[in-house]
Design an enzyme around this catalytic site. Structure first.
Site, PDB file in Angstrom:
ATOM      1  N   HIS A  63     -59.318 -48.634  65.222  1.00 54.23           N
ATOM      2  CA  HIS A  63     -60.150 -47.717  64.438  1.00 54.23           C
ATOM      3  C   HIS A  63     -60.632 -48.420  63.179  1.00 54.23           C
ATOM      4  CE1 HIS A  63     -56.149 -47.198  62.696  1.00 54.23           C
ATOM      5  NE2 HIS A  63     -56.677 -46.586  61.648  1.00 54.23           N
ATOM      6  N   HIS A  65     -60.370 -47.869  59.876  1.00 49.45           N
ATOM      7  CA  HIS A  65     -59.724 -47.867  58.568  1.00 49.45           C
ATOM      8  C   HIS A  65     -59.466 -49.299  58.105  1.00 49.45           C
ATOM      9  CE1 HIS A  65     -58.200 -43.438  58.694  1.00 49.45           C
ATOM     10  NE2 HIS A  65     -59.367 -43.543  58.099  1.00 49.45           N
ATOM     11  N   ASP A  67     -57.124 -51.034  56.665  1.00 49.37           N
ATOM     12  CA  ASP A  67     -55.927 -51.828  56.954  1.00 49.37           C
ATOM     13  C   ASP A  67     -55.914 -52.361  58.377  1.00 49.37           C
ATOM     14  OD1 ASP A  67     -55.615 -49.085  57.654  1.00 49.37           O
ATOM     15  OD2 ASP A  67     -53.442 -49.281  57.753  1.00 49.37           O
ATOM     16  N   HIS A  68     -56.961 -52.038  59.149  1.00 44.65           N
ATOM     17  CA  HIS A  68     -57.075 -52.533  60.521  1.00 44.65           C
ATOM     18  C   HIS A  68     -58.284 -53.450  60.721  1.00 44.65           C
ATOM     19  CE1 HIS A  68     -54.011 -49.702  62.266  1.00 44.65           C
ATOM     20  NE2 HIS A  68     -54.277 -49.115  61.107  1.00 44.65           N
ATOM     21  N   HIS A 141     -56.712 -38.954  65.052  1.00 42.91           N
ATOM     22  CA  HIS A 141     -56.432 -39.522  63.735  1.00 42.91           C
ATOM     23  C   HIS A 141     -57.432 -39.070  62.667  1.00 42.91           C
ATOM     24  CE1 HIS A 141     -54.672 -42.191  60.862  1.00 42.91           C
ATOM     25  NE2 HIS A 141     -55.704 -43.019  60.806  1.00 42.91           N
ATOM     26  N   ASP A 211     -53.622 -45.607  65.085  1.00 43.92           N
ATOM     27  CA  ASP A 211     -53.015 -44.516  64.325  1.00 43.92           C
ATOM     28  C   ASP A 211     -53.324 -43.185  65.001  1.00 43.92           C
ATOM     29  OD1 ASP A 211     -52.542 -46.628  62.701  1.00 43.92           O
ATOM     30  OD2 ASP A 211     -53.548 -45.815  60.931  1.00 43.92           O
ATOM     31  N   HIS A 269     -46.575 -50.311  61.886  1.00 46.47           N
ATOM     32  CA  HIS A 269     -47.345 -49.447  60.985  1.00 46.47           C
ATOM     33  C   HIS A 269     -46.404 -48.512  60.218  1.00 46.47           C
ATOM     34  CE1 HIS A 269     -50.595 -46.721  59.619  1.00 46.47           C
ATOM     35  NE2 HIS A 269     -51.393 -47.757  59.826  1.00 46.47           N
TER      36      HIS A 269
END
Length: 306
Positions: A63, A65, A67-68, A141, A211, A269
């Site tokens: 996805h 976000h 942090d990915h 998510h 997530d 995570h």
């Protein structure tokens, strides 16, 4: 096959854990590496490992976000100078991943010396590559987030050397033909290859989740997995709080492991609020519970055989 974790923290990096990235080594099927998510600092983590950027030929994004994905532009540009020249790369992820990458490269005036193929997922995906099957399904998510189910090819049976020597065939290049083909010819005779090797074995099934809070598609992706990699942002405390933020609590993951008949599960995570000692303490406490399934809280640079 083996899996290596280059980042295990959620949301933000910590002094001990980087943001999300997972490398799947496809050997013995091929010498390729598949990367799942590329959080900030991923290429720096890879510098501390034997993996080479030029061997990465697929990147799967769960996805959008930060942090990915915040490590993508730097990793892609570095790949040009670290063995990736003229080596095609396939990037699979949610809608917007191509625009994010191309905009980042354009604004920074970065130029790659290899082609990229983009595959953007709408609701689901069935992807086939060199005998591997990858299934992607939408999770829950709050933004489009996907889980991936990877089914490896069937492994041919082991060569029976003594049986082949019994017909006069000594070890050599011909053995590869016996291993991979249904029949082979030797001294004018046609033989059934299965008579000279053990039974073929199904390839492992690996499920890797982005997530999510609990949802129906999780079961379809995880069922009968040899290895499941799942987030547990909350490894203690209020499960409702975890789900309100569209994340999983460790109890949610335990339920999925049991319902989906997962053989082995690796938990990543984990919230940046926990330091390593706290993660270890909670793991030890959960492990003492006889009702807990087989699981492990992973750390950066952990590697596991599949």
């Amino acid at each position: 096959m083996e899996v290596t974790f280059f980042g295990t923290s959620a949301g933000l990096p910590t002094k001990e854990r980087n943001t999300q990235s997972i490398a799947l080594n496809l050997e013995p099927y091929s010498n390729s590496i598949w990367l799942f998510d590329v959080g900030e600092g991923t290429q720096h983590q890879i510098l501390r490992h034997s993996i080479k950027l030029g061997k990465i030929d697929h990147i799967f994004i769960t996805h959008m976000h930060g942090d990915h994905i915040f490590g993508l532009p730097g990793l892609l540009t570095s790949r040009s100078f670290q063995g990736g020249e003229n080596k095609p790369l396939t990037i699979i992820g949610p809608k917007g991943i191509q625009n994010y990458i191309e905009t980042s490269l354009q604004l920074s005036e970065s130029h790659l010396n290899y082609p990229i193929t983009y595959i953007e997922i709408n609701q689901q995906l069935a992807y086939h590559h060199n005998g591997f099957t990858v299934q992607a399904e939408m999770l829950n998510h709050g933004i489009p987030s996907f889980g991936y189910r990877i089914e490896a090819p069937i492994m041919p049976g082991t060569i029976n050397v003594e049986a082949l020597r019994g017909i006069g065939l000594e070890p050599g290049p011909k053995y590869q033909e016996v291993k991979l083909q249904e029949t082979f010819e030797y001294k004018g005779l046609i033989y059934n290859s299965d008579d000279f090797k053990g039974k073929a074995k199904p390839g492992p099934i690996i499920s890797i989740f982005g997530d999510t809070k609990p949802c129906e598609n999780e079961y379809e992706l995880a069922k009968n997995s040899d290895l499941m990699i799942h987030e547990a942002t909350y490894i203690e405390g209020d499960k409702k709080l975890a789900n309100n933020y569209h994340h999983s609590h460790i109890d949610d993951v335990f339920n999925l492991i049991k319902q989906a008949n997962v053989n082995k599960s690796l938990i990543t995570h984990i919230s940046n609020r926990y330091n390593i000692d706290e993660v270890t303490s909670i793991y030890n406490e959960l492990s003492l519970d006889q009702t807990s399934p087989h699981f492990y809280f992973v750390k950066d640079f952990d590697t596991f055989k599949i």
